[in-house]
Design a protein around this motif. Structure first.
Motif, mmCIF file in Angstrom:
data_model
loop_
_atom_site.group_PDB
_atom_site.id
_atom_site.type_symbol
_atom_site.label_atom_id
_atom_site.label_comp_id
_atom_site.label_asym_id
_atom_site.label_seq_id
_atom_site.Cartn_x
_atom_site.Cartn_y
_atom_site.Cartn_z
ATOM 1 N N ALA A 86 3.997 -10.393 -26.295
ATOM 2 C CA ALA A 86 3.063 -10.213 -25.325
ATOM 3 C C ALA A 86 2.748 -11.019 -24.245
ATOM 4 O O ALA A 86 2.443 -10.596 -23.175
ATOM 5 C CB ALA A 86 1.597 -10.479 -25.898
ATOM 6 N N ASN A 87 3.658 -12.309 -23.977
ATOM 7 C CA ASN A 87 3.826 -13.067 -22.641
ATOM 8 C C ASN A 87 4.986 -13.262 -22.368
ATOM 9 O O ASN A 87 5.634 -14.156 -22.933
ATOM 10 C CB ASN A 87 3.181 -14.184 -23.260
ATOM 11 C CG ASN A 87 3.060 -15.652 -22.130
ATOM 12 O OD1 ASN A 87 3.824 -15.221 -21.274
ATOM 13 N ND2 ASN A 87 2.558 -16.371 -22.543
ATOM 14 N N VAL A 88 5.827 -12.853 -21.210
ATOM 15 C CA VAL A 88 7.111 -12.909 -20.960
ATOM 16 C C VAL A 88 7.464 -14.408 -20.394
ATOM 17 O O VAL A 88 8.522 -14.724 -20.565
ATOM 18 C CB VAL A 88 7.289 -12.037 -19.786
ATOM 19 C CG1 VAL A 88 7.349 -10.581 -20.075
ATOM 20 C CG2 VAL A 88 6.428 -12.356 -18.459
ATOM 21 N N ASP A 89 6.669 -15.085 -20.272
ATOM 22 C CA ASP A 89 6.840 -16.497 -19.984
ATOM 23 C C ASP A 89 6.863 -17.573 -21.302
ATOM 24 O O ASP A 89 7.382 -18.493 -20.967
ATOM 25 C CB ASP A 89 5.544 -16.999 -19.010
ATOM 26 C CG ASP A 89 5.699 -16.319 -17.730
ATOM 27 O OD1 ASP A 89 6.727 -15.990 -17.316
ATOM 28 O OD2 ASP A 89 4.537 -15.881 -17.275
ATOM 29 N N PHE A 90 6.279 -17.090 -22.497
ATOM 30 C CA PHE A 90 6.183 -18.102 -23.384
ATOM 31 C C PHE A 90 7.730 -18.261 -23.923
ATOM 32 O O PHE A 90 8.574 -17.628 -23.924
ATOM 33 C CB PHE A 90 5.570 -17.353 -24.606
ATOM 34 C CG PHE A 90 5.341 -18.147 -25.797
ATOM 35 C CD1 PHE A 90 4.930 -19.614 -25.592
ATOM 36 C CD2 PHE A 90 5.635 -17.864 -27.134
ATOM 37 C CE1 PHE A 90 4.813 -20.345 -26.747
ATOM 38 C CE2 PHE A 90 5.471 -18.433 -28.227
ATOM 39 C CZ PHE A 90 5.184 -19.897 -28.056
ATOM 40 N N LEU A 91 7.983 -19.469 -24.399
ATOM 41 C CA LEU A 91 9.255 -20.216 -24.488
ATOM 42 C C LEU A 91 9.952 -19.630 -25.806
ATOM 43 O O LEU A 91 10.921 -19.568 -25.987
ATOM 44 C CB LEU A 91 9.330 -21.795 -24.443
ATOM 45 C CG LEU A 91 9.476 -22.349 -23.066
ATOM 46 C CD1 LEU A 91 9.102 -23.742 -23.191
ATOM 47 C CD2 LEU A 91 10.912 -22.164 -22.319
ATOM 48 N N GLY A 92 8.865 -19.610 -26.738
ATOM 49 C CA GLY A 92 9.210 -19.082 -27.959
ATOM 50 C C GLY A 92 9.607 -20.189 -29.162
ATOM 51 O O GLY A 92 10.017 -21.173 -28.537
ATOM 52 N N PRO A 93 9.551 -19.948 -30.411
ATOM 53 C CA PRO A 93 9.860 -20.990 -31.339
ATOM 54 C C PRO A 93 11.175 -21.550 -31.225
ATOM 55 O O PRO A 93 11.300 -22.788 -31.597
ATOM 56 C CB PRO A 93 9.726 -19.963 -32.610
ATOM 57 C CG PRO A 93 9.451 -18.660 -32.316
ATOM 58 C CD PRO A 93 9.093 -18.753 -30.773
ATOM 59 N N ALA A 94 12.162 -20.906 -31.016
ATOM 60 C CA ALA A 94 13.496 -21.417 -31.003
ATOM 61 C C ALA A 94 13.808 -22.649 -30.057
ATOM 62 O O ALA A 94 14.159 -23.644 -30.159
ATOM 63 C CB ALA A 94 14.702 -20.360 -30.915
ATOM 64 N N ALA A 95 13.379 -22.338 -28.850
ATOM 65 C CA ALA A 95 13.483 -23.188 -27.920
ATOM 66 C C ALA A 95 12.556 -24.522 -27.971
ATOM 67 O O ALA A 95 12.765 -25.580 -27.644
ATOM 68 C CB ALA A 95 12.925 -22.580 -26.294
ATOM 69 N N LEU A 96 11.312 -24.092 -28.590
ATOM 70 C CA LEU A 96 10.261 -25.162 -28.703
ATOM 71 C C LEU A 96 10.803 -26.018 -29.951
ATOM 72 O O LEU A 96 10.843 -27.548 -30.123
ATOM 73 C CB LEU A 96 8.956 -24.859 -29.229
ATOM 74 C CG LEU A 96 8.417 -23.964 -27.914
ATOM 75 C CD1 LEU A 96 7.142 -23.271 -28.310
ATOM 76 C CD2 LEU A 96 8.072 -25.086 -26.792
ATOM 77 N N LEU A 97 11.378 -25.650 -30.951
ATOM 78 C CA LEU A 97 12.130 -26.285 -32.022
ATOM 79 C C LEU A 97 13.074 -27.242 -31.735
ATOM 80 O O LEU A 97 13.422 -28.423 -31.892
ATOM 81 C CB LEU A 97 12.621 -25.369 -33.090
ATOM 82 C CG LEU A 97 13.259 -26.011 -34.259
ATOM 83 C CD1 LEU A 97 12.848 -25.529 -35.558
ATOM 84 C CD2 LEU A 97 14.783 -25.796 -34.170
ATOM 85 N N LYS A 98 14.049 -26.612 -30.509
ATOM 86 C CA LYS A 98 15.062 -27.384 -30.092
ATOM 87 C C LYS A 98 14.509 -28.702 -29.320
ATOM 88 O O LYS A 98 15.042 -29.694 -29.246
ATOM 89 C CB LYS A 98 15.910 -26.448 -29.145
ATOM 90 C CG LYS A 98 17.355 -27.145 -28.587
ATOM 91 C CD LYS A 98 18.283 -27.660 -29.839
ATOM 92 C CE LYS A 98 18.784 -26.513 -30.465
ATOM 93 N NZ LYS A 98 19.862 -26.872 -31.446
ATOM 94 N N ALA A 99 13.346 -28.449 -28.389
ATOM 95 C CA ALA A 99 12.999 -29.399 -27.883
ATOM 96 C C ALA A 99 12.399 -30.478 -28.616
ATOM 97 O O ALA A 99 12.797 -31.927 -28.621
ATOM 98 C CB ALA A 99 11.648 -29.019 -26.994
ATOM 99 N N PHE A 100 11.828 -30.133 -29.850
ATOM 100 C CA PHE A 100 11.592 -31.084 -30.805
ATOM 101 C C PHE A 100 12.867 -31.969 -31.265
ATOM 102 O O PHE A 100 12.621 -33.065 -31.574
ATOM 103 C CB PHE A 100 10.742 -30.401 -32.045
ATOM 104 C CG PHE A 100 10.516 -31.443 -33.255
ATOM 105 C CD1 PHE A 100 9.438 -32.338 -33.325
ATOM 106 C CD2 PHE A 100 11.545 -31.574 -34.381
ATOM 107 C CE1 PHE A 100 9.179 -33.175 -34.449
ATOM 108 C CE2 PHE A 100 11.234 -32.197 -35.329
ATOM 109 C CZ PHE A 100 10.215 -33.134 -35.554
ATOM 110 N N ARG A 101 13.888 -31.221 -31.616
ATOM 111 C CA ARG A 101 15.052 -31.743 -32.266
ATOM 112 C C ARG A 101 15.603 -33.092 -31.270
ATOM 113 O O ARG A 101 16.006 -33.954 -31.667
ATOM 114 C CB ARG A 101 16.093 -30.638 -32.251
ATOM 115 C CG ARG A 101 17.477 -31.084 -32.975
ATOM 116 C CD ARG A 101 18.579 -31.153 -31.787
ATOM 117 N NE ARG A 101 19.642 -31.734 -32.283
ATOM 118 C CZ ARG A 101 19.879 -33.203 -32.386
ATOM 119 N NH1 ARG A 101 18.982 -33.895 -31.879
ATOM 120 N NH2 ARG A 101 20.955 -33.729 -32.962
#
Lengths: 292, 326
Positions: free
Chosen positions: B170-185
């Motif tokens: 729905a939102n082309v800008d949203f980073l999404g779960p994989a990228a956010l998980l990687k940021a946490f990593r």
């Protein structure tokens, strides 16, 4: 059958924006002979937002909520998917991590409480289907909802993550849930099969990302309408707040006019049990339920 | 062999060649499947026995390269890990194979993952640290420190979470779960020095953690069971812990719950909207509020319910709070 009795975790919306959920829940419980003992001490579950701010605080508060059911020796019943998720997640984490449980109990001790893990937590939908029994409900139907095509909208927090819910939701498959479908059929109506029945409504970003929320709800509602739904039904008041109250904004976002009544789970059951529409709070629904 | 069950299944397979076909179509293949077969075996058999032009990505066959992710009846799967019999149990004897996102299909099961990788690269998905070119000692990470990653280093970038995330769609800008998980990593890696830099990236409105819709699709989609949404929650927590939370509608929406609980035990819905949106922003909700008022869905401040034993709640908030909002 032994009379069912639960500690009733009401949550915040039935006392404010969805009074019809409160009314219809109590009405069908009375008709079916299920005893709901309100947990008057309970607080808000944090709705997954307090969890973003202060995870430990939300655990302590939810552990306290569960304590009051344990003190009464009862299992908890919830009427909101997000309450269900947050209470069940708290239980899951405290039951599987002794160190965390000790840290939480250290705080609870200050107010003379202790979390033990003795109460189960279940959404009303599954209390009806699995504890009361779908056949038993069917046998009490006075006003079969025949000729009605009802689209079940499950809501995320009662089916995902599977790991948290499997024990209390009859091992519902998150990609093909069927409990609500079965209940719809038991009440004499047709269940509408559609892809979006297990998808998200977008409620949790309604304030910060209204466009996302409206697109997501719009997709689900258009899919239900495309499959000839006369109405949608949901076990979650947060889904209901979006699908019922936001129809104008959703229509504007998706560029199509969406107009469809949205029932709460106990409103649907109540109609089939022949309960007066006043007691089911139908007057509170924004999209008017005109098929009654 | 005893109990060696065989089932006949109809596989409805998405076919499309971006260079040849005007629009996609579905081809049906009926195959006999045994209890040992995984989805990748079926993909191989379609290519080897039915149509050599059929295309799909695959490499390791052992759940570690992340290449062979597709959707079966809309359920994201890693082909080499998913048993066909398990899918039959859920969906019956017609199984629909589709690429992760049909809008980005290049050829059959192969999708253009450019969007996925662009977002992934946005979070600086690598260790940022000052190390000596010729260190005299090894950089030791203890077992406890490694556990802080909560297995987020097991991500194989298959994209299942990204392509099943409704916020991404729905939102082309949203980073999404994989990228956010990687940021946490990398944020939880004790050797890394760029936690604040990454938090500033994921703290952005529209693209960052605040736009997660909390649907838990990513938790179900991940073949490595990494529950990306839990890591997204922890990024929210890190933002508050590091005092980086901006004063905006999303942060106030999270903090407002605590204020309400102290006052009433319950959430004050009207006040949460006013506090989150501000006195001017709240006005845009006026049309819905009027509808709600007319239909008995809005209570007045003096009607606000209160939890029993509220003093106890206040005390618990007092002694259990771990962060502050400026």
């Amino acid at each position: 059958m032994k009379k069912l009795e639960y500690a009733f975790f009401v949550g915040c919306t039935p006392k404010q924006s969805t009074p019809e959920l409160m009314d219809s829940t109590l009405a069908i419980a009375q008709t079916l002979g299920i005893s709901l003992v309100e947990l008057e001490e309970a607080t808000c579950c944090g709705a997954s937002h307090l969890q973003d701010f202060d995870d430990f605080l939300s655990l302590v508060l939810n552990a306290r909520n569960i304590c009051y059911a344990e003190k009464r020796g009862l299992d908890i019943v919830t009427v909101c998917n997000t309450c269900q998720l947050n209470l069940a997640t708290t239980k899951h984490r405290l039951d599987s991590d002794k160190e965390l449980r000790d840290r939480v109990n250290e705080k609870l001790k200050e107010v003379n409480l202790e979390y033990k893990g003795s109460s189960k937590i279940k959404h009303f939908l599954y209390a009806l289907i699995d504890d009361y029994g779908i056949d038993e409900i069917a046998s009490r139907v006075k006003n079969p909802l025949k000729n009605l095509y009802i689209a079940p909208f499950y809501g995320c927090h009662n089916i995902r993550p599977k790991e948290i819910h499997a024990e209390s939701n009859g091992n519902e498959d998150p990609y093909r849930p069927n409990s609500l479908d079965r209940l719809i059929v038991a009440l004499g109506a047709h269940n509408v099969e559609y892809e979006f029945k297990s998808k998200c409504c977008g409620f949790h970003v309604e304030l910060q990302a209204p466009k996302t929320a409206n697109v997501i709800s719009g997709n689900a509602m258009l899919d239900a309408i495309k499959h000839n739904a006369d109405t949608m039904v949901t076990p979650c008041p947060l889904c209901h707040l979006r699908l019922d109250i936001q129809q104008k904004n959703i229509s504007k976002e998706v560029g199509q006019n969406i107009s469809i009544p949205i029932l709460h789970l106990p409103q649907m059951v109540g109609l089939a049990l022949g309960i007066d529409e006043e007691r089911l709070g139908l007057k509170n629904n924004i999209a008017k339920v005109e098929f009654v | 062999m005893k109990n060696y069950e065989i089932k006949r299944v109809n596989f409805k397979v998405f076919r499309f060649n971006v260079n040849l076909d005007k629009s996609p179509y579905y081809e049906s293949y009926t195959l006999e499947v045994s209890q040992d077969d995984v989805v990748l075996d079926i993909l191989n058999r379609i290519k080897w026995e039915k149509d050599g032009s059929f295309s799909y990505r695959r490499s390791c066959r052992h759940g570690i390269c992340g290449s062979c992710a597709i959707k079966v009846n809309n359920k994201p799967v890693l082909s080499c890990k998913e048993r066909v019999f398990d899918l039959i149990k859920i969906f019956g004897y017609e199984l629909v194979f589709e690429p992760q996102d049909i809008k980005y299909a290049i050829k059959d099961m192969v999708v253009d993952k450019d969007r996925f990788w662009t977002k992934y690269n946005n979070v600086k998905p690598y260790l940022i640290t000052n190390i000596e070119t010729h260190p005299k000692e090894e950089t030791v990470v203890t077992q406890e420190e490694a556990q802080m990653l909560e297995e987020s280093d097991y991500c194989i970038q298959c994209g299942n979470c990204f392509y099943s995330c409704p916020a991404v769609q729905a939102n082309v800008d949203f980073l999404g779960p994989a990228a956010l998980l990687k940021a946490f990593r990398f944020n939880t890696d004790v050797r890394d020095n760029a936690k604040i830099e990454r938090l500033n990236i994921v703290n952005e409105e529209r693209s960052g953690v605040w736009d997660c819709v909390k649907c838990y699709e990513c938790a179900e989609a991940c073949p490595k069971e990494l529950t990306p949404i839990d890591k997204i929650t922890k990024l929210h927590n890190q933002i508050f812990e590091e005092n980086l939370a901006k004063d905006n509608v999303a942060t106030r929406h999270a903090v407002g719950f605590k204020d309400s609980i102290i006052k009433h035990g319950f959430l004050d819905e009207g006040e949460l909207v006013r506090y989150s949106e501000g006195n001017v922003g709240v006005l845009k909700h006026l049309p819905e509020a009027l509808h709600m008022l007319k239909n008995g869905k809005l209570i007045m401040p003096w009607q606000m319910p209160k939890s029993k034993n509220l003093d106890e709640v206040k005390k618990l908030v007092d002694i259990s709070s771990t962060v502050k909002f400026k």
